[in-house]
Design an enzyme around this catalytic site. Structure first.
Site, PDB file in Angstrom:
ATOM      1  N   HIS A  51       1.129  -1.238  -0.106  1.00  0.00           N
ATOM      2  CA  HIS A  51       0.196  -0.015   0.017  1.00  0.00           C
ATOM      3  C   HIS A  51       0.872   1.201   0.154  1.00  0.00           C
ATOM      4  O   HIS A  51       2.173   1.345   0.228  1.00  0.00           O
ATOM      5  CB  HIS A  51      -0.937  -0.090   1.298  1.00  0.00           C
ATOM      6  CG  HIS A  51      -1.931  -1.004   1.099  1.00  0.00           C
ATOM      7  ND1 HIS A  51      -3.152  -1.217   2.058  1.00  0.00           N
ATOM      8  CD2 HIS A  51      -2.247  -1.812  -0.022  1.00  0.00           C
ATOM      9  CE1 HIS A  51      -3.814  -2.130   1.614  1.00  0.00           C
ATOM     10  NE2 HIS A  51      -3.439  -2.598   0.513  1.00  0.00           N
ATOM     11  N   GLU A  53       1.217   3.767   2.101  1.00  0.00           N
ATOM     12  CA  GLU A  53       1.962   4.073   3.434  1.00  0.00           C
ATOM     13  C   GLU A  53       3.424   3.448   3.289  1.00  0.00           C
ATOM     14  O   GLU A  53       4.396   3.894   3.788  1.00  0.00           O
ATOM     15  CB  GLU A  53       1.318   3.755   4.387  1.00  0.00           C
ATOM     16  CG  GLU A  53      -0.170   4.531   4.633  1.00  0.00           C
ATOM     17  CD  GLU A  53      -1.211   3.895   3.828  1.00  0.00           C
ATOM     18  OE1 GLU A  53      -1.032   3.274   2.879  1.00  0.00           O
ATOM     19  OE2 GLU A  53      -2.352   3.880   4.630  1.00  0.00           O
ATOM     20  N   CYS A  78      -5.460   1.212   6.329  1.00  0.00           N
ATOM     21  CA  CYS A  78      -6.278   0.319   6.511  1.00  0.00           C
ATOM     22  C   CYS A  78      -5.733  -0.305   7.802  1.00  0.00           C
ATOM     23  O   CYS A  78      -4.818  -0.187   8.351  1.00  0.00           O
ATOM     24  CB  CYS A  78      -6.212  -0.696   5.443  1.00  0.00           C
ATOM     25  SG  CYS A  78      -4.407  -1.394   5.348  1.00  0.00           S
ATOM     26  N   ARG A 187     -12.134   2.387 -22.934  1.00  0.00           N
ATOM     27  CA  ARG A 187     -12.109   0.893 -22.638  1.00  0.00           C
ATOM     28  C   ARG A 187     -11.055   0.504 -21.768  1.00  0.00           C
ATOM     29  O   ARG A 187     -11.223  -0.425 -20.962  1.00  0.00           O
ATOM     30  CB  ARG A 187     -12.261   0.200 -24.053  1.00  0.00           C
ATOM     31  CG  ARG A 187     -13.381   0.273 -24.849  1.00  0.00           C
ATOM     32  CD  ARG A 187     -13.330  -0.650 -26.117  1.00  0.00           C
ATOM     33  NE  ARG A 187     -14.613  -0.529 -26.791  1.00  0.00           N
ATOM     34  CZ  ARG A 187     -14.951  -1.238 -28.091  1.00  0.00           C
ATOM     35  NH1 ARG A 187     -13.908  -1.820 -28.470  1.00  0.00           N
ATOM     36  NH2 ARG A 187     -16.140  -1.053 -28.648  1.00  0.00           N
ATOM     37  N   THR A 199     -27.318  -4.825 -29.766  1.00  0.00           N
ATOM     38  CA  THR A 199     -26.106  -4.416 -30.052  1.00  0.00           C
ATOM     39  C   THR A 199     -25.081  -5.551 -30.490  1.00  0.00           C
ATOM     40  O   THR A 199     -24.307  -5.640 -31.815  1.00  0.00           O
ATOM     41  CB  THR A 199     -25.466  -3.611 -29.161  1.00  0.00           C
ATOM     42  OG1 THR A 199     -26.487  -2.489 -28.960  1.00  0.00           O
ATOM     43  CG2 THR A 199     -24.121  -3.100 -29.362  1.00  0.00           C
ATOM     44  N   LEU A 207     -15.459  -5.604 -29.049  1.00  0.00           N
ATOM     45  CA  LEU A 207     -15.314  -5.023 -27.927  1.00  0.00           C
ATOM     46  C   LEU A 207     -13.796  -5.228 -27.070  1.00  0.00           C
ATOM     47  O   LEU A 207     -13.666  -5.510 -25.983  1.00  0.00           O
ATOM     48  CB  LEU A 207     -16.278  -5.725 -26.699  1.00  0.00           C
ATOM     49  CG  LEU A 207     -17.792  -5.519 -27.082  1.00  0.00           C
ATOM     50  CD1 LEU A 207     -18.661  -5.915 -25.925  1.00  0.00           C
ATOM     51  CD2 LEU A 207     -17.996  -3.965 -27.532  1.00  0.00           C
ATOM     52  N   ARG A 210      -8.131  -1.659 -29.701  1.00  0.00           N
ATOM     53  CA  ARG A 210      -7.227  -1.823 -30.722  1.00  0.00           C
ATOM     54  C   ARG A 210      -6.332  -0.602 -30.900  1.00  0.00           C
ATOM     55  O   ARG A 210      -5.486  -0.454 -31.585  1.00  0.00           O
ATOM     56  CB  ARG A 210      -8.019  -2.028 -31.999  1.00  0.00           C
ATOM     57  CG  ARG A 210      -8.636  -3.439 -31.742  1.00  0.00           C
ATOM     58  CD  ARG A 210      -9.352  -4.001 -33.106  1.00  0.00           C
ATOM     59  NE  ARG A 210     -10.365  -3.250 -33.410  1.00  0.00           N
ATOM     60  CZ  ARG A 210     -11.765  -3.153 -33.183  1.00  0.00           C
ATOM     61  NH1 ARG A 210     -11.932  -3.839 -32.140  1.00  0.00           N
ATOM     62  NH2 ARG A 210     -12.500  -2.223 -33.545  1.00  0.00           N
ATOM     63  N   GLU A 285     -21.849   0.357 -23.890  1.00  0.00           N
ATOM     64  CA  GLU A 285     -21.576   0.841 -25.157  1.00  0.00           C
ATOM     65  C   GLU A 285     -23.008   0.727 -25.973  1.00  0.00           C
ATOM     66  O   GLU A 285     -22.937   0.477 -27.383  1.00  0.00           O
ATOM     67  CB  GLU A 285     -20.337   0.321 -25.807  1.00  0.00           C
ATOM     68  CG  GLU A 285     -19.349   0.806 -25.131  1.00  0.00           C
ATOM     69  CD  GLU A 285     -18.125   0.930 -26.241  1.00  0.00           C
ATOM     70  OE1 GLU A 285     -18.496   0.649 -27.565  1.00  0.00           O
ATOM     71  OE2 GLU A 285     -16.748   0.610 -26.003  1.00  0.00           O
ATOM     72  N   LEU A 291     -29.474   1.033 -22.687  1.00  0.00           N
ATOM     73  CA  LEU A 291     -29.093   2.466 -22.393  1.00  0.00           C
ATOM     74  C   LEU A 291     -30.288   3.176 -21.429  1.00  0.00           C
ATOM     75  O   LEU A 291     -30.409   3.891 -20.551  1.00  0.00           O
ATOM     76  CB  LEU A 291     -28.498   3.377 -23.377  1.00  0.00           C
ATOM     77  CG  LEU A 291     -27.228   2.975 -23.751  1.00  0.00           C
ATOM     78  CD1 LEU A 291     -26.811   3.588 -25.258  1.00  0.00           C
ATOM     79  CD2 LEU A 291     -26.145   3.192 -22.773  1.00  0.00           C
TER      80      LEU A 291
HETATM   81  C1  AOF Z   1      -4.430   1.486   2.531  1.00  0.00           C
HETATM   82  N1  AOF Z   1      -3.702   2.216   1.478  1.00  0.00           N
HETATM   83  O1  AOF Z   1      -2.615   2.161  -0.560  1.00  0.00           O
HETATM   84  C2  AOF Z   1      -4.648   1.153  -0.209  1.00  0.00           C
HETATM   85  C3  AOF Z   1      -5.505   0.827   0.641  1.00  0.00           C
HETATM   86  O2  AOF Z   1      -6.168  -6.520  -0.309  1.00  0.00           O
HETATM   87  P1  AOF Z   1      -5.442  -5.364   0.063  1.00  0.00           P
HETATM   88  O3  AOF Z   1      -4.518  -5.899   1.370  1.00  0.00           O
HETATM   89  O4  AOF Z   1      -4.610  -4.955  -0.850  1.00  0.00           O
HETATM   90  O5  AOF Z   1      -6.506  -4.255   0.763  1.00  0.00           O
HETATM   91  C4  AOF Z   1      -7.249  -3.756  -0.218  1.00  0.00           C
HETATM   92  C5  AOF Z   1      -8.195  -2.838   0.582  1.00  0.00           C
HETATM   93  O6  AOF Z   1      -7.144  -1.815   1.489  1.00  0.00           O
HETATM   94  C6  AOF Z   1      -9.040  -1.761  -0.200  1.00  0.00           C
HETATM   95  O7  AOF Z   1     -10.263  -2.452  -0.673  1.00  0.00           O
HETATM   96  C7  AOF Z   1      -9.026  -0.636   0.523  1.00  0.00           C
HETATM   97  O8  AOF Z   1     -10.097  -0.708   1.443  1.00  0.00           O
HETATM   98  C8  AOF Z   1      -7.449  -0.409   1.310  1.00  0.00           C
HETATM   99  N2  AOF Z   1      -6.783  -0.094   0.228  1.00  0.00           N
HETATM  100  N3  AOF Z   1      -5.477   1.362   2.068  1.00  0.00           N
HETATM  101  O9  AOF Z   1      -4.164   2.084   3.705  1.00  0.00           O
HETATM  102  C9  AOF Z   1      -3.512   1.816   0.481  1.00  0.00           C
HETATM  103  N4  AOF Z   1      -4.707   0.927  -1.421  1.00  0.00           N
HETATM  104 ZN    ZN Z   2      -3.054  -0.384   3.876  1.00  0.00          ZN
END
Ligand code: AOF
Ligand code: ZN
Length: 345
Positions: A51, A53, A78, A187, A199, A207, A210, A285, A291
């Site tokens: 992550h 941090e 997290c 896309r 469609t 889809l 390219r 699309e 839609l």
């Molecule tokens: C953070 N810093 O840079 C991100 C966070 O499966 P994991 O362990 O990678 O956790 C994914 C979840 O963690 C994601 O759904 C979101 O809640 C959090 N993402 N948290 O502290 C980060 N990318």
């Molecule tokens: Zn994290």
């Protein structure tokens, strides 16, 4: 912009470097500031990887400065053991005592627990710096987490006289080559690409991507009565495809059939199923029926319409544009691209 906003903007800019690679995770950036100087930076570079941090703190050479630094992070650190250990613990273990956060994390696995951990450990925590900018940057992630369905981008092209297709539905390129290239770029920006039965049948679309470098989205089509012939591009096994149907059919090769019932909640089930498959956003699309249903049911977040100068005189009417939510207007080759945003879906 005050000092906190300046560093948070830097963290948001770093976060944006993870676009397309982190999904369905959010994009997150982090900046470590000591004595008015940035001493560490990082962002969440890849789904499943460290992550923001962790990358930021690891980039700090003199770790003894961390207890006297302020850490800016665009998302609440997290608190859960996911693919990586909790970032809140990581910050605390490194002696960080001052954290500035842009957005809280709606992921039920976190949802305030990261902030709680920091506060309980005696950290000073300041929340909400450049909050709007952060919500915009991670709009797909926030929608996906809070609504438990993908972020939906509707796209179509219409003639000057308001038609989306010829009367017989024969394929006809309404918008120009630049618009086409832009659509291929779009896309690459969403995780899935969805079309309705007509469609899929009449346009026989590939889809795939390219005319732009990048990752191809998952192909998704609605085929309630299994009308799409095996010879159509969608079933060509060149890439994974999901087909939502009311019939029973065994999946083959790269094509997966998903049987839904009953019919009246078909779309809700489809979106709920995409959520369980971690598809954070979908580009829709066409065609008109799909839609229109999404518009009527307020199941959309962005609309991007190419208004072409060509006239068709007769044909399939384009969907009715919303009366609210106009966002932007720009020229793309011979076409005009008009976009809408919906904050109430
Ligand atoms: C953070 N810093 O840079 C991100 C966070 O499966 P994991 O362990 O990678 O956790 C994914 C979840 O963690 C994601 O759904 C979101 O809640 C959090 N993402 N948290 O502290 C980060 N990318
Ligand atoms: Zn994290």
């Amino acid at each position: 912009m005050n000092t906190d906003e300046k560093y948070m903007q830097r963290a948001l800019d770093l976060a944006a470097l993870g676009t397309g690679e982190a999904r369905p995770n959010p994009i997150v950036g982090c900046v470590v500031v000591h004595d008015h100087k940035i001493i560490g930076e990082g962002w969440h570079q890849k789904y499943g990887g460290p992550h923001a941090e962790v990358n930021a703190l690891n980039s700090v050479q003199d770790k003894s400065l961390l207890p006297h630094s302020r850490v800016y992070v665009t998302l609440e650190p997290c608190s859960h053991f996911g693919k990586t250990p909790p970032c809140a613990d990581f910050l605390i273990q490194h002696g960080v005592r001052d954290v500035v956060i842009c957005n809280t994390d709606p992921n039920p696995l976190v949802a305030g627990r990261g902030i709680r951990k920091l506060i309980d450990a005696g950290c000073k925590v300041h929340i909400g710096v450049l909050e709007e900018e952060g919500l915009e940057l991670n709009r797909r992630f926030f929608t996906f987490q809070t609504k438990k369905r993908p972020y939906l981008v509707l796209k179509w092209a219409q003639s000057a006289d308001g038609f989306i297709a010829l009367p017989n539905c024969q394929p006809y390129q309404i918008s120009g080559p630049l618009a086409k290239q832009l659509v291929h770029k779009w896309r690459t920006e969403e995780q899935g690409i969805l079309v309705g039965t007509r469609t899929a049948l009449f346009d026989n679309p590939q889809l795939n991507v390219r005319h732009w470098p990048g990752q191809a989205p998952l192909r998704i089509a609605i085929d309630k009565q299994l009308q799409i012939p095996a010879t159509h591009h969608l079933l060509d096994d060149s890439q994974p495809t999901l087909l939502y149907t009311l019939k029973e059919k065994e999946s083959t090769g790269q094509t997966e059939y998903i049987t839904l019932s009953p019919e009246n909640t078909f779309l809700d089930q489809l979106l709920a199923d995409l959520y369980t498959r971690n598809i954070q956003s979908v580009l829709v699309e066409g065609g008109t029926a799909l839609l229109e249903t999404l518009l009527e049911r307020n199941l959309w977040h962005e609309i991007r319409v190419f208004h072409s100068p060509v006239t068709l005189t007769d044909g399939v009417k384009a969907p009715q544009l919303p009366t609210m939510g106009f966002a932007s207007r720009r020229i793309v080759g011979d076409d005009e691209l008009i976009t809408y945003r919906n904050h109430f879906s």
